[in-house]
Design a protein around this motif. Structure first.
Motif, PDB file in Angstrom:
ATOM      1  N   ARG A   2       0.852  -1.183   0.000  1.00 30.54           N
ATOM      2  CA  ARG A   2       0.000   0.000   0.000  1.00 30.54           C
ATOM      3  C   ARG A   2       0.889   1.235   0.000  1.00 30.54           C
ATOM      4  O   ARG A   2       1.551   1.535   1.008  1.00 30.54           O
ATOM      5  CB  ARG A   2      -0.911  -0.001   1.230  1.00 30.54           C
ATOM      6  N   VAL A   3       0.936   1.953  -1.133  1.00 30.13           N
ATOM      7  CA  VAL A   3       1.733   3.175  -1.237  1.00 30.13           C
ATOM      8  C   VAL A   3       0.860   4.329  -0.756  1.00 30.13           C
ATOM      9  O   VAL A   3      -0.123   4.680  -1.403  1.00 30.13           O
ATOM     10  CB  VAL A   3       2.224   3.413  -2.676  1.00 30.13           C
ATOM     11  N   LEU A   4       1.228   4.900   0.379  1.00 32.42           N
ATOM     12  CA  LEU A   4       0.402   5.939   0.983  1.00 32.42           C
ATOM     13  C   LEU A   4       0.623   7.285   0.307  1.00 32.42           C
ATOM     14  O   LEU A   4       1.759   7.689   0.045  1.00 32.42           O
ATOM     15  CB  LEU A   4       0.729   6.074   2.473  1.00 32.42           C
ATOM     16  N   SER A   5      -0.455   7.973   0.039  1.00 35.30           N
ATOM     17  CA  SER A   5      -0.340   9.360  -0.420  1.00 35.30           C
ATOM     18  C   SER A   5       0.091  10.225   0.761  1.00 35.30           C
ATOM     19  O   SER A   5       0.050   9.785   1.919  1.00 35.30           O
ATOM     20  CB  SER A   5      -1.686   9.852  -0.949  1.00 35.30           C
ATOM     21  N   GLY A   6       0.484  11.461   0.494  1.00 32.41           N
ATOM     22  CA  GLY A   6       0.853  12.359   1.576  1.00 32.41           C
ATOM     23  C   GLY A   6      -0.286  12.559   2.549  1.00 32.41           C
ATOM     24  O   GLY A   6      -0.085  12.599   3.772  1.00 32.41           O
TER      25      GLY A   6
END
Length: 511
Positions: free
Chosen positions: A116-120
């Motif tokens: 899961r690549v988290l957004s800012g």
């Protein structure tokens, strides 16, 4: 097959989180999903994926290679620790690098699960949840300083407010400033001018999250000789810490007393963390800085809890778990919570919300040292409680919890109890720890640490300022010299006339 020992909570199913940050990569296996998360296993590597990303736009190639090798190990460690579910989170460097998607694809193949690549915004949200998880309650601005970015978000109780992501992570700032600390100061000032929410937090608490700030706080602890080596809820006075921050921000880290307590791999980013903290203080003017050991990982776990579990008190939850694992009777501990509360009210001792919480936790923890040698039960219990991985309690509160049990074993008039821990407690907490310990010293002699008796022990007003502790007639055999003597000690602490009585029989004045 997972083989649990009696030292583990049998109803917990382990899970793990692999956290891919811009500077470090970490695997943490938790005992289970709980309001107060307990770490079963924890390992990290300082990969430095985000090093040079400003100039190249790419993840560091050597760091990528090392990371892939470590991912294999982390996956195996997660399985070996019995994790039934593995979550993988990636933050700033992986989402911003041009070769980030390729890196994520390769890592997913190695780890065997989706990343899961988290957004800012998501990173700021989970960081805020980590603060909500760790403090009771949280009010102020949370700042999570990683290797690639700084997330700032407003927190008010259970509500996550506005948030912003800025390119001020230690590695990124070092790269943008081309290793110039004066230039880093200018960049930080310009970027933080965009964070309007800092001005709305004037006079509130700033919660510092992230490895660089934790190591900065650790260095401050070493320099000042702080008596409790517990990072969570370590508090920094804004004015008092200013000279320390100035020294570190000049790059004079090696001159600071206690620097040997900080990993050499972490030292190079400390000045950049100090620079960012200085500019946050200038922009926000917080009332205090409080360090959090919880961040994105714990915030993510908190998001998985149901609503009822989220509402639980994290300190009470952790104290009850320890009581389940180490005390002779959890039921007796709960009886002590209720009985001591009634005693405090009878004595006319008022309690704030936190004081009531801390008394409850102290009662739950009162018997965790019973297996130790009698001469060391107080000292062992004090050390376990003072240094436990508790959340939802400040350091003076920790001192109260530890001292209540220490006084229970070592005597309420014992001035030899840990001077370091006593120095953390307020005079009010010291007095209340003695009162609570005095109650424990009486009641444990009447119950033999087993349930069923305490609810039947009553306090009665006999007039003229006299209080009687009344033992039921069918339990008259429990009356004796030792509990009477302990009651005499309690009478001295609360400055009241106390009598010990058996129901239907004569009372005995305790002097």
């Amino acid at each position: 097959m997972l083989a649990n020992s009696q030292g583990r909570l049998q109803d917990r199913r382990p899970l793990s989180i692999i956290d891919i940050g811009s500077n470090s990569i970490r695997v943490v296996v938790y005992e289970g999903l709980a309001r107060s998360p307990t770490v079963l296993f924890n390992e990290k590597m300082l990969a430095g994926l985000g090093r040079g990303i400003v100039s190249t736009g790419k993840l560091d190639p050597e760091a990528v290679t090392r990371s892939m090798e470590e991912f294999r190990r982390f996956r195996s460690l997660s399985a070996q620790a019995g994790a039934e579910k593995m979550y993988v989170l990636a933050t700033a460097a992986a989402r911003e690098a041009v070769n980030g998607p390729d890196f994520i694809h390769r890592a997913e193949d190695v780890l065997g699960t989706e990343i899961r690549v988290l957004s800012g915004r998501q990173e700021a949200y989970f960081s805020a949840l980590g603060i909500i998880c760790g403090f009771h309650p949280a009010h102020g601005i949370a700042g999570d300083l990683g290797g690639g970015s700084l997330e700032l978000v407003d927190v008010a109780g259970e509500v996550v407010g506005d948030g912003i992501t800025l390119p001020l992570g230690g590695l990124r700032l070092q790269d943008m400033a081309k290793n110039s600390l004066p230039q880093a100061q200018k960049i930080a000032r310009a970027e933080l001018a965009k964070a309007k929410l800092l001005k709305t937090g004037k006079g509130e608490t700033f919660y510092a999250v992230g490895g660089t700030w934790r190591n900065l706080a650790r260095l401050h602890m070493q320099m000042t000789g702080y008596p409790l080596d517990v990072m969570h809820h370590y508090q920094l006075d804004v004015e008092a810490v200013a000279p320390f921050l100035r020294q570190v921000a000049k790059g004079e880290v090696e001159k600071v007393k206690g620097i040997e307590g900080v990993s050499k791999n972490r030292r190079s980013l400390l000045p950049y963390g100090a620079v960012v903290m200085q500019e946050i203080i200038a922009a926000m003017q917080p009332s205090r800085i409080v360090v959090s050991a919880l961040g994105v990982r714990e915030g993510f776990l908190y998001s998985l809890l149901d609503e009822e579990a989220r509402k639980a008190d994290p300190l009470i939850s952790a104290a009850e778990e320890l009581a389940r694992l180490r005390s002779r009777s959890l039921t007796h501990a709960h009886e002590l919570v209720d009985w001591s509360g009634k005693a405090f009210r009878t004595f006319g001792i008022d309690e704030t919300e936190d004081e009531a919480r801390y008394r409850q936790a102290a009662c739950l923890l009162a018997d965790i040292g019973w297996r130790a040698h009698p001469e060391y039960r107080g000292k062992q219990s004090l050390n376990i409680i003072a240094h436990a991985a508790f959340i939802g309690v400040d350091h003076p509160g920790r001192a109260f919890l530890a001292l209540a049990t220490a006084y229970r074993y070592d005597g309420i008039f014992n001035d030899g109890v840990s001077s370091e821990i006593k120095a953390l407690a307020t005079p009010r907490y010291l007095e209340r720890a003695r009162v609570l310990a005095g109650l424990m010293r009486v009641v444990y002699l009447l119950t033999a640490a087993m349930p069923g008796v305490m609810p039947r022990l009553k306090w009665e007003d006999r007039g003229e300022g006299t209080l009687a502790l009344v033992i039921p007639a069918d339990l008259a055999g429990l009356y004796g010299e030792r509990p009477a003597g302990r009651l005499a000690q309690l009478a001295r602490i609360i400055n009241r006339r106390l009598v010990l009585a058996v129901e239907g029989g004569p009372s005995v004045t305790v002097k």
